[in-house]
Design a protein around this motif. Structure first.
Motif, short mmCIF file in Angstrom:
data_model
loop_
_atom_site.label_atom_id
_atom_site.label_comp_id
_atom_site.label_asym_id
_atom_site.label_seq_id
_atom_site.Cartn_x
_atom_site.Cartn_y
_atom_site.Cartn_z
N ARG A 1 0.75 -1.12 0.22
CA ARG A 1 0.06 0.00 -0.01
C ARG A 1 0.85 1.15 0.01
O ARG A 1 0.45 2.23 -0.54
N ALA B 1 1.07 5.44 -5.50
CA ALA B 1 0.12 5.05 -6.12
C ALA B 1 0.01 6.09 -7.42
O ALA B 1 0.12 7.32 -7.36
N LEU C 1 -4.80 8.10 -5.23
CA LEU C 1 -5.97 7.67 -4.81
C LEU C 1 -5.76 7.51 -3.20
O LEU C 1 -4.88 6.73 -2.97
N GLU D 1 -10.61 4.88 -1.85
CA GLU D 1 -10.78 4.95 -3.28
C GLU D 1 -10.53 3.87 -4.01
O GLU D 1 -11.02 3.29 -4.93
N ARG D 2 -9.12 3.65 -3.66
CA ARG D 2 -8.55 2.48 -4.31
C ARG D 2 -9.39 1.10 -4.25
O ARG D 2 -9.54 0.25 -4.95
N SER D 3 -9.64 0.97 -2.90
CA SER D 3 -10.37 -0.26 -2.61
C SER D 3 -11.64 -0.30 -3.36
O SER D 3 -12.17 -1.42 -3.91
N SER E 1 -11.11 -0.79 -7.15
CA SER E 1 -10.84 -2.09 -7.34
C SER E 1 -12.08 -3.15 -7.43
O SER E 1 -11.96 -3.96 -8.30
N VAL F 1 -6.14 0.46 -12.44
CA VAL F 1 -6.10 -0.29 -11.59
C VAL F 1 -5.06 -1.53 -12.06
O VAL F 1 -4.43 -1.96 -11.35
N ARG G 1 -1.45 -0.38 -11.49
CA ARG G 1 -1.03 -0.57 -9.93
C ARG G 1 -0.71 -1.92 -9.76
O ARG G 1 0.02 -2.53 -8.91
N ARG G 2 -1.79 -2.84 -10.12
CA ARG G 2 -1.51 -4.40 -9.92
C ARG G 2 -0.23 -4.78 -10.49
O ARG G 2 0.75 -5.67 -9.80
#
Length: 145
Positions: free
Chosen positions: A26, A30, A34, A38-40, A43, A104, A107-108
């Protein structure tokens, strides 16, 4: 005779180690900066498809008001769109935009690359095989919580 595993001690050790790993991932800068909420939410929308704001709030275990603020922030950034539910025009469904899916996905990919670098430097074949064997167990454990 094998020693019995103390599940309480194992639970504490797992929580600490998995928590450390999650925090490190985390903390990685990012794209788009975010917030965690917001990211959660993004996603979940990206992976789960269209959903109402109230359903998303339940999935994320937050209040509908809190989710409303999160969704508005994501909408302002062009990451979430609202559409009428084709089965019930009174309801509004939220979905991730193409820009959100790209964000997303980036980021992954970044997190997976970070993990791959860590695994590739300092773990021998036996340790890597052991970690690979544990992954399904961790997933099964998470599903039971």
């Amino acid at each position: 005779m094998p020693e019995q595993v103390d599940v309480e001690e194992l639970a504490v050790a797992l929580r600490a180690s998995v928590g450390l790993l999650a925090r490190r991932l985390r903390e990685m800068p990012a794209a788009g900066e975010l917030t965690l909420s917001e990211r959660s939410a993004l996603s979940r929308l990206e992976g789960g498809g269209p959903v109402t704001s109230s359903a998303l709030a339940k999935l994320e275990r937050v209040s509908p008001q809190s989710m409303g603020a999160t969704v508005r922030a994501l909408e302002q950034r062009g990451l979430v769109e609202r559409r009428a539910d084709p089965d019930d025009g009174r309801r509004v469904l939220l979905s991730a935009t193409d820009a959100a899916r790209e964000l997303v996905g980036q980021r992954r990919t970044q997190r997976a690359a970070l993990l791959a670098r860590a695994l590739g430097s300092g773990f021998d074949r036996g340790e890597l095989e052991l970690l690979a064997a544990v992954v399904p167990l961790i997933e099964r454990m998470a599903e039971r919580i």
